[in-house]
Design an enzyme around this catalytic site. Structure first.
Site, mmCIF file in Angstrom:
data_model
loop_
_atom_site.group_PDB
_atom_site.id
_atom_site.type_symbol
_atom_site.label_atom_id
_atom_site.label_comp_id
_atom_site.label_asym_id
_atom_site.label_seq_id
_atom_site.Cartn_x
_atom_site.Cartn_y
_atom_site.Cartn_z
ATOM 1 N N ASP A 293 12.339 -4.905 -7.657
ATOM 2 C CA ASP A 293 11.268 -5.855 -7.417
ATOM 3 C C ASP A 293 10.049 -5.148 -6.814
ATOM 4 O O ASP A 293 10.181 -4.256 -5.973
ATOM 5 C CB ASP A 293 11.792 -6.938 -6.464
ATOM 6 C CG ASP A 293 10.742 -7.937 -6.061
ATOM 7 O OD1 ASP A 293 10.214 -8.615 -6.958
ATOM 8 O OD2 ASP A 293 10.456 -8.047 -4.853
ATOM 9 N N GLU A 340 9.947 -3.588 -11.997
ATOM 10 C CA GLU A 340 9.102 -4.786 -12.025
ATOM 11 C C GLU A 340 7.684 -4.339 -11.686
ATOM 12 O O GLU A 340 7.295 -4.232 -10.522
ATOM 13 C CB GLU A 340 9.637 -5.812 -11.027
ATOM 14 C CG GLU A 340 8.976 -7.194 -11.145
ATOM 15 C CD GLU A 340 7.789 -7.356 -10.214
ATOM 16 O OE1 GLU A 340 6.642 -7.304 -10.731
ATOM 17 O OE2 GLU A 340 7.995 -7.512 -9.005
ATOM 18 N N ASP A 393 9.552 -16.776 -11.207
ATOM 19 C CA ASP A 393 8.344 -17.293 -10.570
ATOM 20 C C ASP A 393 7.424 -18.006 -11.554
ATOM 21 O O ASP A 393 6.349 -18.482 -11.159
ATOM 22 C CB ASP A 393 7.555 -16.149 -9.919
ATOM 23 C CG ASP A 393 8.202 -15.643 -8.645
ATOM 24 O OD1 ASP A 393 8.900 -16.430 -7.983
ATOM 25 O OD2 ASP A 393 8.012 -14.458 -8.309
#
Length: 492
Positions: A293, A340, A393
């Site tokens: 992430d 990411e 998200d």
């Protein structure tokens, strides 16, 4: 990476009668569905224990599993609970939403009973588990027991400074005083990993791998920070000097203030990045592939003064870059990683991604954004990437259709050849599935054609997130056949 496809679905979103998805029968059924649908990967959100706000990205531990995911039916079959004990507790009235309040009130009631019955019976297995996880388990169990003792306050607010600062005499005192709770939290982790390992082994037997998610930061309210404060930017009282976030952009004029403590990278470098090696080693025990992430934070990260209410006043600070990434690649050659690489990407971030050799992410919902040029259009892909319809998200595709700018939708319709006969969401899925990306991942909601009510998380919205759940019967044989046909058609 082999050309393949997978589904993003959090464990909490599985159907179950116990308020939240678990590692029980519905998880095995979902693995069967993935196999029948031609999917090779199940991507999950972080599996750690959650607290205030319920976000899996704000966990009490980087290593522990979420006790809410322990399946009561499996405990009943193991002789640790009775059907009457399970049925006597309320788990919420809406099977389509997680009721975290009910879980908080009742789940540990069951786990305490299980620990009382199983601790002596499983003593040898628990002792072996504890030895294998000695690096984190004692700190985690003590942390959670002390946190419970002090009415769930974060460690920085514990009224006893001696345990807050981990004085040896206080550690010994609380281990003795809270021995029952420590046993319960220890045994719960034993149960979680026993159920998890059985599920993961079954998934492998069905040809399904597990993609996990490694948040770049850890929660301030965590055993990680309490146990090893020297690796974080904290003052002498244990409070952060600066916290994590991202700067203002066209999506958020105030930026995003995450509030996580920042790392003391010089201390980590001096330690040979041992903290990160241990953390990824813990993740490797759970997953087959790992999404890192906020990868751009390794190049440089946004530091916000502690106490600020927005991220506006932050500033960029250089991160460890390839110095850390190379250490992780060398230590974990068997682990597949996804970077990411979303957000504000500078030439330096792109250089770091190229030097790492890791596949980055391409999000189709961002491809048609008229506010800024996009490199997410499929004709610009190189094979070594992972294409997503959207992340956790983002809105599911039908909701995105309702929310997107009309000009963006018009471009998507033209580019992907979207039409009513095929269905809007199926046309976008076809666009990702047919791309050259080595891996294509979509949210389960996208295949089901679900709307805004099924959104997993809306960044910046403090309430209503991490709650959506599948209902029994939604995953049909007809759906799996259509998904499998598309996977075969595009060589996945």
């Amino acid at each position: 990476m082999k050309r393949s496809c997978g589904i993003l679905l959090p464990v909490f979103a599985l159907p179950s009668p116990y308020g939240i998805g678990t590692l029980g029968q519905a998880a095995y059924d979902f693995v069967d569905f993935l196999r029948q649908a031609g999917q090779s990967w199940w991507q999950m959100l972080p599996l750690g224990p959650t607290g205030y706000g319920d976000s899996p990205y704000q966990s009490f531990s980087s290593y522990a599993g979420n006790p809410y995911f322990i399946d009561p039916d499996l405990l009943r079959r193991d002789g640790l609970l009775t059907a009457q004990e399970i049925a006597s507790l309320a788990w919420g009235s809406d099977p389509a939403r997680v009721d975290y309040a009910a879980l908080y009130e009742n789940r540990f009631v069951l786990l305490q009973k299980a620990a009382e019955r199983g601790w002596a019976r499983d003593r040898e297995e628990v002792q072996l588990f504890a030895r294998q996880n000695a690096q984190w388990l004692p700190d985690y169990a003590l942390y959670m027991a002390v946190k419970r003792h002090f009415d769930e306050k974060p460690w920085t607010q514990w009224p006893d400074e001696a345990i807050r600062l981990r004085k040896p005499e206080a550690m010994a005192q609380y281990r003795q005083m809270l021995a029952s709770d420590i046993r319960m939290f220890t045994y719960s982790q034993f149960l979680f990993f026993r159920q998890w390992n059985a599920l993961r082994e079954y998934a492998h037997e069905q040809g399904v791998g597990i993609i996990g998610d490694l948040p770049i930061y850890v929660s301030m309210d965590s055993a990680d920070v309490w146990a090893e404060p020297a690796f974080f930017q904290l003052d002498s009282d244990g409070y952060p000097t600066e916290t994590a976030g991202v700067p203002p952009d066209c999506f958020s004029r105030d930026g995003q203030l995450w509030g996580n403590p920042l790392y003391r990278w010089e201390a980590m470098r001096a330690d040979g990045y041992g903290w990160w090696i241990r953390r990824v080693d813990g993740a490797a025990k759970l997953y087959d592939m790992l999404r890192i992430d906020h990868f751009r934070g390794f190049e440089s990260y946004w530091a916000v003064p502690y106490g600020d209410t927005t991220a506006k006043n932050g500033h960029w600070v250089k991160g460890p870059g390839m110095d850390l990434v190379q250490v992780l690649l060398n230590w974990f050659p068997q682990m597949q990683f996804i970077a990411e690489d979303l957000g504000f990407l500078t030439p330096e971030v792109r250089e770091l991604l190229a030097d790492s050799g890791l596949p980055g992410m391409k999000v189709l919902e961002f491809a048609f954004d008229s506010r800024e040029p996009s490199n997410y259009l499929p004709h610009l892909y190189t094979p070594h990437c992972v294409c997503y319809t959207g992340t956790h998200d983002n809105a599911p595709l039908p909701a995105w259709k309702e929310e997107a700018d009309p000009d963006d939708l018009a471009l998507a319709v033209q580019y992907l050849g979207l039409n009513e006969e095929e269905g809007f969401h199926w046309g976008v899925l076809r666009g990702g599935m047919s791309s050259v990306a080595e891996l294509f991942v979509a949210q389960m909601q996208d295949y089901l054609g679900l709307g805004a009510e099924s959104r997993i998380n809306t960044p910046g919205e403090p309430a209503g997130n991490w709650q959506w759940r599948l209902l029994p019967g939604q995953l049909t044989a007809a759906l799996s056949r259509r998904m499998a046909h598309m996977a075969r058609l595009y060589g996945r």
